[in-house]
Design a protein around this motif. Structure first.
Motif, PDB file in Angstrom:
ATOM      1  N   VAL A 236       0.842  -1.198   0.000  1.00 42.28           N
ATOM      2  CA  VAL A 236       0.000   0.000   0.000  1.00 42.28           C
ATOM      3  C   VAL A 236       0.875   1.246   0.000  1.00 42.28           C
ATOM      4  CG1 VAL A 236      -1.830   1.267   1.190  1.00 42.28           C
ATOM      5  CG2 VAL A 236      -1.874  -1.245   1.143  1.00 42.28           C
ATOM      6  N   SER A 237       1.914   1.250   0.815  1.00 49.10           N
ATOM      7  CA  SER A 237       2.803   2.415   0.817  1.00 49.10           C
ATOM      8  C   SER A 237       3.541   2.540  -0.515  1.00 49.10           C
ATOM      9  CB  SER A 237       3.784   2.365   1.995  1.00 49.10           C
ATOM     10  OG  SER A 237       4.632   1.250   1.913  1.00 49.10           O
ATOM     11  N   VAL A 238       3.921   1.406  -1.094  1.00 54.20           N
ATOM     12  CA  VAL A 238       4.605   1.436  -2.392  1.00 54.20           C
ATOM     13  C   VAL A 238       3.708   2.073  -3.450  1.00 54.20           C
ATOM     14  CG1 VAL A 238       5.509  -0.012  -4.258  1.00 54.20           C
ATOM     15  CG2 VAL A 238       6.100  -0.534  -1.893  1.00 54.20           C
ATOM     16  N   VAL A 239       2.472   1.607  -3.531  1.00 56.81           N
ATOM     17  CA  VAL A 239       1.550   2.134  -4.537  1.00 56.81           C
ATOM     18  C   VAL A 239       1.244   3.610  -4.250  1.00 56.81           C
ATOM     19  CG1 VAL A 239      -0.776   1.925  -5.531  1.00 56.81           C
ATOM     20  CG2 VAL A 239       0.582  -0.131  -5.083  1.00 56.81           C
ATOM     21  N   THR A 240       1.084   3.957  -2.988  1.00 55.96           N
ATOM     22  CA  THR A 240       0.819   5.351  -2.635  1.00 55.96           C
ATOM     23  C   THR A 240       1.950   6.252  -3.114  1.00 55.96           C
ATOM     24  OG1 THR A 240      -0.439   4.711  -0.673  1.00 55.96           O
ATOM     25  CG2 THR A 240       0.390   6.961  -0.736  1.00 55.96           C
ATOM     26  N   LEU A 241       3.172   5.864  -2.822  1.00 54.89           N
ATOM     27  CA  LEU A 241       4.330   6.690  -3.194  1.00 54.89           C
ATOM     28  C   LEU A 241       4.530   6.762  -4.702  1.00 54.89           C
ATOM     29  CD1 LEU A 241       6.802   5.530  -0.418  1.00 54.89           C
ATOM     30  CD2 LEU A 241       5.666   7.746  -0.589  1.00 54.89           C
TER      31      LEU A 241
ATOM     32  N   MET B 186       2.159   5.953  -7.233  1.00 60.84           N
ATOM     33  CA  MET B 186       1.026   6.257  -8.110  1.00 60.84           C
ATOM     34  C   MET B 186      -0.035   7.164  -7.494  1.00 60.84           C
ATOM     35  SD  MET B 186       1.972   4.777 -10.812  1.00 60.84           S
ATOM     36  CE  MET B 186       0.516   5.104 -11.785  1.00 60.84           C
ATOM     37  N   GLY B 187       0.108   7.527  -6.232  1.00 55.94           N
ATOM     38  CA  GLY B 187      -0.924   8.307  -5.551  1.00 55.94           C
ATOM     39  C   GLY B 187      -1.278   9.608  -6.233  1.00 55.94           C
ATOM     40  N   ALA B 188      -0.317  10.223  -6.893  1.00 57.78           N
ATOM     41  CA  ALA B 188      -0.580  11.486  -7.587  1.00 57.78           C
ATOM     42  C   ALA B 188      -0.974  11.264  -9.050  1.00 57.78           C
ATOM     43  CB  ALA B 188       0.654  12.384  -7.520  1.00 57.78           C
ATOM     44  N   GLU B 189      -0.830  10.038  -9.528  1.00 57.70           N
ATOM     45  CA  GLU B 189      -1.074   9.748 -10.941  1.00 57.70           C
ATOM     46  C   GLU B 189      -2.439   9.126 -11.213  1.00 57.70           C
ATOM     47  OE1 GLU B 189       1.219  10.650 -13.224  1.00 57.70           O
ATOM     48  OE2 GLU B 189       2.386  11.440 -11.561  1.00 57.70           O
ATOM     49  N   SER B 190      -2.952   8.386 -10.256  1.00 60.43           N
ATOM     50  CA  SER B 190      -4.182   7.632 -10.469  1.00 60.43           C
ATOM     51  C   SER B 190      -5.124   7.834  -9.292  1.00 60.43           C
ATOM     52  CB  SER B 190      -3.863   6.141 -10.625  1.00 60.43           C
ATOM     53  OG  SER B 190      -5.027   5.368 -10.487  1.00 60.43           O
ATOM     54  N   GLU B 191      -6.263   8.413  -9.557  1.00 64.18           N
ATOM     55  CA  GLU B 191      -7.239   8.642  -8.490  1.00 64.18           C
ATOM     56  C   GLU B 191      -7.771   7.325  -7.935  1.00 64.18           C
ATOM     57  OE1 GLU B 191      -9.621  10.365  -5.643  1.00 64.18           O
ATOM     58  OE2 GLU B 191      -7.875  11.146  -6.698  1.00 64.18           O
ATOM     59  N   SER B 192      -7.966   6.321  -8.785  1.00 66.37           N
ATOM     60  CA  SER B 192      -8.497   5.052  -8.267  1.00 66.37           C
ATOM     61  C   SER B 192      -7.476   4.349  -7.376  1.00 66.37           C
ATOM     62  CB  SER B 192      -8.962   4.135  -9.398  1.00 66.37           C
ATOM     63  OG  SER B 192      -7.895   3.767 -10.232  1.00 66.37           O
ATOM     64  N   LEU B 193      -6.199   4.418  -7.719  1.00 72.08           N
ATOM     65  CA  LEU B 193      -5.175   3.829  -6.857  1.00 72.08           C
ATOM     66  C   LEU B 193      -5.002   4.643  -5.574  1.00 72.08           C
ATOM     67  CD1 LEU B 193      -2.543   2.753  -9.527  1.00 72.08           C
ATOM     68  CD2 LEU B 193      -3.898   1.245  -8.061  1.00 72.08           C
ATOM     69  N   ARG B 194      -5.036   5.965  -5.676  1.00 79.03           N
ATOM     70  CA  ARG B 194      -4.939   6.801  -4.478  1.00 79.03           C
ATOM     71  C   ARG B 194      -6.081   6.494  -3.529  1.00 79.03           C
ATOM     72  NH1 ARG B 194      -7.253  10.118  -1.698  1.00 79.03           N
ATOM     73  NH2 ARG B 194      -8.939  10.368  -3.190  1.00 79.03           N
ATOM     74  N   GLN B 195      -7.283   6.385  -4.076  1.00 76.77           N
ATOM     75  CA  GLN B 195      -8.452   6.109  -3.238  1.00 76.77           C
ATOM     76  C   GLN B 195      -8.366   4.718  -2.615  1.00 76.77           C
ATOM     77  OE1 GLN B 195     -10.952   8.240  -2.216  1.00 76.77           O
ATOM     78  NE2 GLN B 195     -11.332   6.527  -0.860  1.00 76.77           N
ATOM     79  N   ALA B 196      -7.903   3.742  -3.374  1.00 71.02           N
ATOM     80  CA  ALA B 196      -7.741   2.393  -2.830  1.00 71.02           C
ATOM     81  C   ALA B 196      -6.745   2.402  -1.667  1.00 71.02           C
ATOM     82  CB  ALA B 196      -7.279   1.425  -3.921  1.00 71.02           C
ATOM     83  N   CYS B 197      -5.670   3.169  -1.814  1.00 69.32           N
ATOM     84  CA  CYS B 197      -4.669   3.269  -0.742  1.00 69.32           C
ATOM     85  C   CYS B 197      -5.248   3.982   0.476  1.00 69.32           C
ATOM     86  CB  CYS B 197      -3.419   3.979  -1.248  1.00 69.32           C
ATOM     87  SG  CYS B 197      -2.498   3.033  -2.476  1.00 69.32           S
ATOM     88  N   ALA B 198      -5.971   5.066   0.254  1.00 73.85           N
ATOM     89  CA  ALA B 198      -6.600   5.788   1.372  1.00 73.85           C
ATOM     90  C   ALA B 198      -7.580   4.879   2.112  1.00 73.85           C
ATOM     91  CB  ALA B 198      -7.302   7.040   0.857  1.00 73.85           C
ATOM     92  N   THR B 199      -8.342   4.105   1.370  1.00 74.46           N
ATOM     93  CA  THR B 199      -9.296   3.167   1.975  1.00 74.46           C
ATOM     94  C   THR B 199      -8.555   2.090   2.767  1.00 74.46           C
ATOM     95  OG1 THR B 199     -10.901   3.591   0.225  1.00 74.46           O
ATOM     96  CG2 THR B 199     -11.159   1.534   1.459  1.00 74.46           C
ATOM     97  N   ALA B 200      -7.450   1.615   2.220  1.00 70.70           N
ATOM     98  CA  ALA B 200      -6.652   0.605   2.926  1.00 70.70           C
ATOM     99  C   ALA B 200      -6.134   1.152   4.255  1.00 70.70           C
ATOM    100  CB  ALA B 200      -5.482   0.153   2.050  1.00 70.70           C
ATOM    101  N   PHE B 201      -5.551   2.328   4.216  1.00 72.07           N
ATOM    102  CA  PHE B 201      -5.045   2.910   5.462  1.00 72.07           C
ATOM    103  C   PHE B 201      -6.181   3.123   6.463  1.00 72.07           C
ATOM    104  CE2 PHE B 201      -1.415   4.560   2.745  1.00 72.07           C
ATOM    105  CZ  PHE B 201      -0.484   3.661   3.250  1.00 72.07           C
ATOM    106  N   GLU B 202      -7.321   3.572   5.978  1.00 74.97           N
ATOM    107  CA  GLU B 202      -8.469   3.767   6.875  1.00 74.97           C
ATOM    108  C   GLU B 202      -8.918   2.441   7.487  1.00 74.97           C
ATOM    109  OE1 GLU B 202     -11.314   5.226   9.257  1.00 74.97           O
ATOM    110  OE2 GLU B 202      -9.751   6.380   8.245  1.00 74.97           O
ATOM    111  N   SER B 203      -8.806   1.359   6.716  1.00 75.93           N
ATOM    112  CA  SER B 203      -9.218   0.051   7.241  1.00 75.93           C
ATOM    113  C   SER B 203      -8.287  -0.437   8.348  1.00 75.93           C
ATOM    114  CB  SER B 203      -9.303  -0.987   6.111  1.00 75.93           C
ATOM    115  OG  SER B 203      -8.021  -1.439   5.720  1.00 75.93           O
ATOM    116  N   TRP B 204      -7.149   0.198   8.508  1.00 71.49           N
ATOM    117  CA  TRP B 204      -6.244  -0.129   9.617  1.00 71.49           C
ATOM    118  C   TRP B 204      -6.407   0.874  10.747  1.00 71.49           C
ATOM    119  CZ3 TRP B 204      -1.631  -0.231   5.747  1.00 71.49           C
ATOM    120  CH2 TRP B 204      -1.815  -1.281   4.838  1.00 71.49           C
ATOM    121  N   ILE B 205      -6.663   2.123  10.406  1.00 72.65           N
ATOM    122  CA  ILE B 205      -6.832   3.159  11.428  1.00 72.65           C
ATOM    123  C   ILE B 205      -8.122   2.940  12.213  1.00 72.65           C
ATOM    124  CG2 ILE B 205      -7.226   5.636  11.780  1.00 72.65           C
ATOM    125  CD1 ILE B 205      -5.262   6.081   9.376  1.00 72.65           C
ATOM    126  N   ALA B 206      -9.203   2.591  11.522  1.00 73.88           N
ATOM    127  CA  ALA B 206     -10.507   2.446  12.191  1.00 73.88           C
ATOM    128  C   ALA B 206     -10.504   1.368  13.272  1.00 73.88           C
ATOM    129  CB  ALA B 206     -11.605   2.194  11.160  1.00 73.88           C
TER     130      ALA B 206
END
Length: 184
Positions: free
Chosen positions: A92-97, A99-119
């Motif tokens: 998740v961190s790899v993809v965020t670093l 592709m996070g600025a290049e692909s909205e769907s990948l950025r959102q997937a990463c944000a959702t992943a991090f949230e699934s650990w924070i919650a």
């Protein structure tokens, strides 16, 4: 694709390598992932999110409190990183670093992943008596610390950053729990 992202990064993982690794026919891949590599990346991030969420849940279920649960989760990650000879980390961190600025769907997937650990970490901390807002803040710090420690451990080829993170995170959680207890 998850292992390929963990070892070679998202950008370094080509579709031919994915097909070879999975032994799937090309047509089947595009049938299941019409968005191609981006769709595969989203699926890999989702899988990584579920795996780490399971790790958190298992640690919480077998632990004697939030600090111990955090320590158990970090120890499990330490084993994964060291047993892979520092090749596996958090996809998740790899993809965020990458592709996070290049692909909205990948950025959102990463944000959702991090949230699934924070919650669930927030819920565990709230269950330890920490108020909701403080629990959310601390959970975000815990996940951020773990992510950073994984990256440092891989770069340094040492478990020391993860061991240090386990100690500091457990101590911080214990202190916050003691503070919450004293203000009741």
């Amino acid at each position: 694709m998850l292992v390929l992202i963990q070892t070679g990064g998202y950008s370094g993982t080509g579709l031919n390598a994915v097909l070879e690794h999975s032994a799937a026919p090309k047509g089947s891949m595009y049938f299941h992932f019409p968005d191609g590599k981006e769709g595969l990346g989203v699926a890999a991030v989702d899988l990584a999110a579920k795996q780490f969420a399971t790790l958190i849940a298992d640690a919480a279920a077998s632990a004697g409190g939030a600090a111990h649960a955090a320590r158990l989760a970090i120890e499990a990650l330490t084993r994964i990183v060291s047993e892979s000879d520092y090749r596996l980390g958090c996809p998740v961190s790899v993809v965020t670093l990458e592709m996070g600025a290049e692909s909205e769907s990948l950025r959102q997937a990463c944000a959702t992943a991090f949230e699934s650990w924070i919650a669930p970490t927030t819920a565990l901390l709230e269950g330890s008596g920490i108020d909701a807002q403080s629990a959310r803040t601390l959970a975000t710090v815990v996940v951020s610390t773990i992510e950073g420690a994984v990256i440092l451990s891989r770069a340094m080829r040492s478990t020391q950053p993860l061991v240090a993170a386990a100690d500091v995170v457990a101590e911080l959680i214990d202190l916050r729990c003691q503070l919450a207890e004293s203000t009741r």
